[in-house]
Design a protein around this motif. Sequence first.
Motif, short mmCIF file in Angstrom:
data_model
loop_
_atom_site.label_atom_id
_atom_site.label_comp_id
_atom_site.label_asym_id
_atom_site.label_seq_id
_atom_site.Cartn_x
_atom_site.Cartn_y
_atom_site.Cartn_z
N ALA A 174 0.83 -1.21 0.00
CA ALA A 174 0.00 0.00 0.00
C ALA A 174 0.86 1.26 0.00
CB ALA A 174 -0.94 -0.02 1.21
N ALA A 175 1.94 1.24 0.78
CA ALA A 175 2.82 2.41 0.83
C ALA A 175 3.52 2.63 -0.51
CB ALA A 175 3.85 2.24 1.94
N LEU A 176 4.03 1.56 -1.10
CA LEU A 176 4.66 1.68 -2.42
C LEU A 176 3.68 2.20 -3.45
CD1 LEU A 176 6.71 -1.64 -2.53
CD2 LEU A 176 7.68 0.65 -2.76
N ALA A 177 2.46 1.69 -3.41
CA ALA A 177 1.46 2.11 -4.38
C ALA A 177 1.11 3.59 -4.22
CB ALA A 177 0.20 1.25 -4.24
N ARG A 178 1.00 4.04 -2.97
CA ARG A 178 0.71 5.46 -2.73
C ARG A 178 1.84 6.34 -3.28
NH1 ARG A 178 -3.63 7.71 0.57
NH2 ARG A 178 -3.37 9.96 0.43
N GLY A 179 3.08 5.95 -2.98
CA GLY A 179 4.21 6.71 -3.51
C GLY A 179 4.28 6.66 -5.03
N PHE A 180 3.95 5.53 -5.61
CA PHE A 180 3.90 5.34 -7.06
C PHE A 180 2.95 6.35 -7.69
CE2 PHE A 180 4.16 1.48 -10.13
CZ PHE A 180 3.83 2.24 -11.25
N VAL A 181 1.73 6.41 -7.15
CA VAL A 181 0.72 7.33 -7.69
C VAL A 181 1.18 8.78 -7.54
CG1 VAL A 181 -1.61 8.22 -7.36
CG2 VAL A 181 -1.21 5.75 -7.34
N GLU A 182 1.67 9.13 -6.35
CA GLU A 182 2.11 10.51 -6.13
C GLU A 182 3.28 10.86 -7.05
OE1 GLU A 182 0.41 12.49 -4.45
OE2 GLU A 182 -0.34 11.65 -2.58
N THR A 183 4.17 9.92 -7.28
CA THR A 183 5.30 10.14 -8.19
C THR A 183 4.82 10.41 -9.60
OG1 THR A 183 6.92 8.86 -6.92
CG2 THR A 183 7.25 8.98 -9.29
N GLN A 184 3.96 9.55 -10.13
CA GLN A 184 3.52 9.72 -11.51
C GLN A 184 2.73 11.00 -11.69
OE1 GLN A 184 2.50 6.28 -13.67
NE2 GLN A 184 1.05 7.28 -15.04
N ARG A 185 1.85 11.29 -10.76
CA ARG A 185 1.06 12.51 -10.88
C ARG A 185 1.92 13.76 -10.74
NH1 ARG A 185 -4.58 11.52 -10.42
NH2 ARG A 185 -4.95 13.59 -9.56
N GLY A 186 2.94 13.69 -9.87
CA GLY A 186 3.83 14.83 -9.71
C GLY A 186 4.64 15.10 -10.97
N ILE A 187 5.15 14.06 -11.59
CA ILE A 187 5.91 14.24 -12.83
C ILE A 187 5.01 14.77 -13.94
CG2 ILE A 187 7.16 13.02 -14.67
CD1 ILE A 187 8.25 11.15 -12.51
N ALA A 188 3.82 14.21 -14.04
CA ALA A 188 2.89 14.66 -15.09
C ALA A 188 2.56 16.13 -14.95
CB ALA A 188 1.62 13.81 -15.06
N ASP A 189 2.54 16.63 -13.72
CA ASP A 189 2.24 18.05 -13.50
C ASP A 189 3.34 18.97 -14.01
OD1 ASP A 189 -0.21 17.53 -12.34
OD2 ASP A 189 0.52 17.66 -10.27
N VAL A 190 4.59 18.49 -14.03
CA VAL A 190 5.69 19.37 -14.41
C VAL A 190 6.25 19.05 -15.80
CG1 VAL A 190 6.33 19.73 -12.01
CG2 VAL A 190 7.51 17.96 -13.33
N GLN A 191 5.85 17.92 -16.39
CA GLN A 191 6.39 17.54 -17.69
C GLN A 191 5.25 17.00 -18.55
OE1 GLN A 191 9.18 14.14 -18.10
NE2 GLN A 191 10.59 15.60 -19.02
N ALA A 192 4.75 17.85 -19.42
CA ALA A 192 3.56 17.50 -20.19
C ALA A 192 3.78 16.32 -21.12
CB ALA A 192 3.10 18.72 -20.99
N ASP A 193 5.02 16.13 -21.60
CA ASP A 193 5.28 15.05 -22.55
C ASP A 193 5.86 13.80 -21.89
OD1 ASP A 193 7.72 16.15 -21.94
OD2 ASP A 193 8.50 16.10 -23.98
#
Length: 424
Positions: A174-193
């Motif tokens: 569960a902890a890995l999955a939460r960090g996974f989601v936060e990581t992907q969403r954070g990158i998507a916010d700063v790098q559109a491509d």
Amino acid sequence: MTTKAQWWNDGRLHFGAGIENTFVPQAGPGERPIDEYELTEHYERWHDDLALTQSVGAEFLRWGIPWHRVSPGPGVWDWDWTDRVMARFGELGVRPIVDLLHYGTPLWLDDQFLHPDYPKHVAEFATRAAERYSDVATDWTPVNEPMIHALFCGEYGYWPPYGRGPAGLVAVSAALARGFVETQRGIADVQADATFVHVDASLRYVGDIDAPEHRAEARRLSEQAFLVEDLVTGRVGEGHPLAPMLTGHGVGDDELAWFADHAVAPDVMGVNYYPRHSTEVFEAGVHHSGGFADPRPTRDDGTAGLTEMLRLYADRYGAPVMVTETCVTGSPAERIEWLETSVAAVERIRASGVDVVGYTWWPLFDMIEWTYRHSTEPPMAHRLTMGLFDLVETPTGLERRRNPVAARFEAHARVARRAYARLE
């Protein structure tokens, strides 16, 4: 730079390699840290190592940022070494697929994945990396092999935070999955491509899986192999086979709802498959707990296992798939045989309509086996003969010597590129 659509949807099979980047910097009694870059001298030889990638015709390299070195203290950042490496990627024109978490956390993060702020910390690290290297890197792997993470750190007690049993497995997953989601969403916010290459290990179970004493466990393990990916893609609801296990060990309905509401998806689903290790065998009347301590026997199912896993991941997640790790540990002749048969199998499955977009030989050069952590022998006593280049101990350090596997890999990579060029 080639865009997301051009790279993953151009209809060809891309050939690449990877550099083993396992980092478990914590050590306890009877344990040594694992830092594969240090053990293989990549920290010193990075400039030439990246050139080796280009020399075998590889278009991409799976390569990881050492979080424990980049962030030596809370809120402290040191990007100097990584800056030079990423600049070298740009200079060579080799496309990095960046592993952000290929095992292990910084030394200062108490309780590692179970620290309450782990998701925030890993997402900050990932987002800073994406902001800093957006001119070179667009392809990101938020977590490499999350289920191996969960097993080693949460169930078997091998690596920090040394969880054990189902409760530990659920907590770390569960902890890995939460960090996974936060990581992907954070990158998507700063790098559109940005593109996201999710990567997990093939965990296959065969043999007497329908024997009464094994049926329930075999079915659970077969579903458990996808647990973290199912969480991050929002697939774990009331009807999921593992929902009772999760809720029974502290993952509430509100947390499952959070994953559903914040689901992320792979642009490419990566499959790691090793023919001699990825398939575990259940034996009637024999019980094994799994892992290094009590392993089940394995069976080499060759390319049948590889094609099964590629189809399974493609169907389950509805994304293009790629072979993100494969090889055999053995002589050059054994490695060449697997290279030839596995590439042929990938071409056949592509011809049947499965969208396989990449093939990764892992690793580029030999690695040091994880058993080093609990040994007193020198690193090279644990060398795994896996690479396109052999690690050879010399008075001046660990040389990389090209072996015959590299020539065959290069031939496949060149043919694939020429075939695409003719179509343009």
